[in-house]
Design a protein around this motif. Structure first.
Motif, PDB file in Angstrom:
ATOM      1  N   HIS A 189       0.863  -1.188   0.000  1.00  0.00           N
ATOM      2  CA  HIS A 189       0.000   0.000   0.000  1.00  0.00           C
ATOM      3  C   HIS A 189       0.900   1.240   0.000  1.00  0.00           C
ATOM      4  N   PRO A 190       0.562   2.270  -0.754  1.00  0.00           N
ATOM      5  CA  PRO A 190       1.426   3.457  -0.836  1.00  0.00           C
ATOM      6  C   PRO A 190       1.819   4.054   0.507  1.00  0.00           C
ATOM      7  N   LEU A 191       0.883   4.112   1.457  1.00  0.00           N
ATOM      8  CA  LEU A 191       1.213   4.682   2.762  1.00  0.00           C
ATOM      9  C   LEU A 191       2.112   3.747   3.560  1.00  0.00           C
ATOM     10  N   GLU A 192       1.881   2.440   3.425  1.00  0.00           N
ATOM     11  CA  GLU A 192       2.736   1.473   4.111  1.00  0.00           C
ATOM     12  C   GLU A 192       4.155   1.527   3.556  1.00  0.00           C
ATOM     13  N   ALA A 193       4.269   1.664   2.234  1.00  0.00           N
ATOM     14  CA  ALA A 193       5.598   1.749   1.627  1.00  0.00           C
ATOM     15  C   ALA A 193       6.363   2.941   2.174  1.00  0.00           C
ATOM     16  N   ALA A 194       5.696   4.091   2.247  1.00  0.00           N
ATOM     17  CA  ALA A 194       6.358   5.290   2.767  1.00  0.00           C
ATOM     18  C   ALA A 194       6.769   5.098   4.226  1.00  0.00           C
ATOM     19  N   ARG A 195       5.884   4.508   5.013  1.00  0.00           N
ATOM     20  CA  ARG A 195       6.204   4.282   6.429  1.00  0.00           C
ATOM     21  C   ARG A 195       7.400   3.353   6.583  1.00  0.00           C
ATOM     22  N   LYS A 196       7.410   2.278   5.796  1.00  0.00           N
ATOM     23  CA  LYS A 196       8.515   1.323   5.895  1.00  0.00           C
ATOM     24  C   LYS A 196       9.839   1.937   5.425  1.00  0.00           C
ATOM     25  N   ILE A 197       9.773   2.780   4.405  1.00  0.00           N
ATOM     26  CA  ILE A 197      10.993   3.466   3.955  1.00  0.00           C
ATOM     27  C   ILE A 197      11.538   4.344   5.069  1.00  0.00           C
ATOM     28  N   LYS A 198      10.662   5.104   5.708  1.00  0.00           N
ATOM     29  CA  LYS A 198      11.120   5.981   6.792  1.00  0.00           C
ATOM     30  C   LYS A 198      11.757   5.170   7.913  1.00  0.00           C
ATOM     31  N   GLU A 199      11.120   4.085   8.295  1.00  0.00           N
ATOM     32  CA  GLU A 199      11.650   3.258   9.385  1.00  0.00           C
ATOM     33  C   GLU A 199      12.983   2.624   9.014  1.00  0.00           C
ATOM     34  N   ALA A 200      13.083   2.123   7.791  1.00  0.00           N
ATOM     35  CA  ALA A 200      14.311   1.451   7.369  1.00  0.00           C
ATOM     36  C   ALA A 200      15.469   2.426   7.223  1.00  0.00           C
ATOM     37  N   VAL A 201      15.191   3.594   6.674  1.00  0.00           N
ATOM     38  CA  VAL A 201      16.251   4.610   6.547  1.00  0.00           C
ATOM     39  C   VAL A 201      16.720   5.051   7.931  1.00  0.00           C
ATOM     40  N   ALA A 202      15.784   5.244   8.834  1.00  0.00           N
ATOM     41  CA  ALA A 202      16.155   5.655  10.196  1.00  0.00           C
ATOM     42  C   ALA A 202      17.065   4.621  10.853  1.00  0.00           C
ATOM     43  N   ARG A 203      16.715   3.340  10.708  1.00  0.00           N
ATOM     44  CA  ARG A 203      17.550   2.280  11.295  1.00  0.00           C
ATOM     45  C   ARG A 203      18.938   2.262  10.671  1.00  0.00           C
ATOM     46  N   GLN A 204      18.992   2.417   9.353  1.00  0.00           N
ATOM     47  CA  GLN A 204      20.283   2.323   8.680  1.00  0.00           C
ATOM     48  C   GLN A 204      21.179   3.513   9.006  1.00  0.00           C
ATOM     49  N   ILE A 205      20.613   4.705   9.074  1.00  0.00           N
ATOM     50  CA  ILE A 205      21.426   5.877   9.432  1.00  0.00           C
ATOM     51  C   ILE A 205      21.946   5.736  10.864  1.00  0.00           C
ATOM     52  N   ALA A 206      21.111   5.237  11.761  1.00  0.00           N
ATOM     53  CA  ALA A 206      21.559   5.044  13.147  1.00  0.00           C
ATOM     54  C   ALA A 206      22.710   4.043  13.204  1.00  0.00           C
ATOM     55  N   ALA A 207      22.588   2.939  12.461  1.00  0.00           N
ATOM     56  CA  ALA A 207      23.656   1.937  12.445  1.00  0.00           C
ATOM     57  C   ALA A 207      24.922   2.504  11.819  1.00  0.00           C
ATOM     58  N   PHE A 208      24.761   3.279  10.750  1.00  0.00           N
ATOM     59  CA  PHE A 208      25.912   3.900  10.084  1.00  0.00           C
ATOM     60  C   PHE A 208      26.626   4.875  11.012  1.00  0.00           C
TER      61      PHE A 208
END
Length: 272
Positions: A189-208
């Motif tokens: 779903h378009p809104l789910e995709a956006a939410r998952k992108i935000k969550e995944a980017v946040a996790r990856q930047i924190a790990a980086f």
């Protein structure tokens, strides 16, 4: 201290985008596609900003005027249009950027991973390879980033490009927003995709930020052997005007580059 993350955005790998008409300004479905492209880019920008850093977005599709700046969070810098730069979808990237995020990327020409599979120009390129491996736009762009010492941290798009990107850059975080079979797509779903992108980017930047050394770009090969199978034999003959190009068969040419920048320039000139 604020860092800047570079976001390279395309449209063919965006949720729900399935037909070529949806990728072309003025055609059926384009307005919905560009709205979702904006939504997914905005989600990545929000994650960058909430991490205390700044996003710079390169609109990398078509005429490079697809993303609505007003619908991105404040403090986001948006680059529109083209500047005749060898970086192409990475134009504006420099060694000063901390990392690259790729939004809306897609399977390469020569694969069956998307009804919109292509590499740069779907009308001219049957397939392209670098050092014997199918070359996607992600391949070109991640090599370009690596040459500047900038790590590729995140990619979203179709399932095939996410798998290929993880093979090429193992430390990247990959989020498929759709799977493809033939000329069909199965989408989040378009809104789910956006939410998952935000969550995944946040996790990856924190790990980086916790361990930047773990995300260092892979070493570049000494040579980048480009092979391009063109749609017409005339295209292959025309490519021979570029010094260093050799013809392998009626449709396929080869060029050996020493840097990603040279690779990009040669590919552009081969396509005419």
């Amino acid at each position: 201290m604020e860092k800047t993350f570079f976001i390279s955005a395309d449209i063919e790998g965006i949720t729900d985008v399935t037909f070529w008409s949806e990728t072309e300004e003025g055609q059926e479905g384009y307005e919905a596609a560009r709205a979702q492209m904006t939504r997914e880019v905005a989600a990545a920008c929000e994650a960058v900003l909430e991490s205390g850093n700044l996003p710079v977005v390169r609109d990398g599709h078509g005429n490079a005027r697809n993303i609505s700046h007003l619908d991105l969070p404040e403090k986001t810098v948006l680059m529109r249009g083209w500047a005749c730069h060898p970086g192409s979808m990475m134009a504006g990237l420099s060694a000063a950027h901390s990392g690259v995020l790729y939004i809306g990327y897609h399977a390469p020409a020569g694969s069956d991973g998307s009804p919109l599979a292509h590499t740069v120009d779907h009308e001219k390129v049957k397939w392209a390879k670098v050092n014997g491996r199918l070359m996607s736009e992600f391949t070109m762009n991640s090599l370009y980033a690596a040459a500047l010492g900038v790590p590729s941290l995140f990619i979203s798009g179709d399932e095939t490009i996410c798998r290929l990107a993880a093979e090429e850059v193992p430390q990247i975080a990959a989020l498929p927003v759709k799977t493809c079979r033939g000329n069909s797509t199965r989408n989040l779903h378009p809104l789910e995709a956006a939410r998952k992108i935000k969550e995944a980017v946040a996790r990856q930047i924190a790990a980086f930020q916790e361990n930047p050394a773990a995300y260092a770009p892979p070493a570049l090969p000494e040579q980048l052997t480009l092979e391009v199978c063109l749609s017409t034999h005339q295209g292959a003959r025309s490519a021979l005007r570029l010094p260093g190009v050799t013809q392998l068969d009626p449709y396929t040419v080869r060029y050996v580059a020493s840097t990603p920048k040279e690779l990009n320039i040669a590919f552009e000139l081969i396509l005419g």
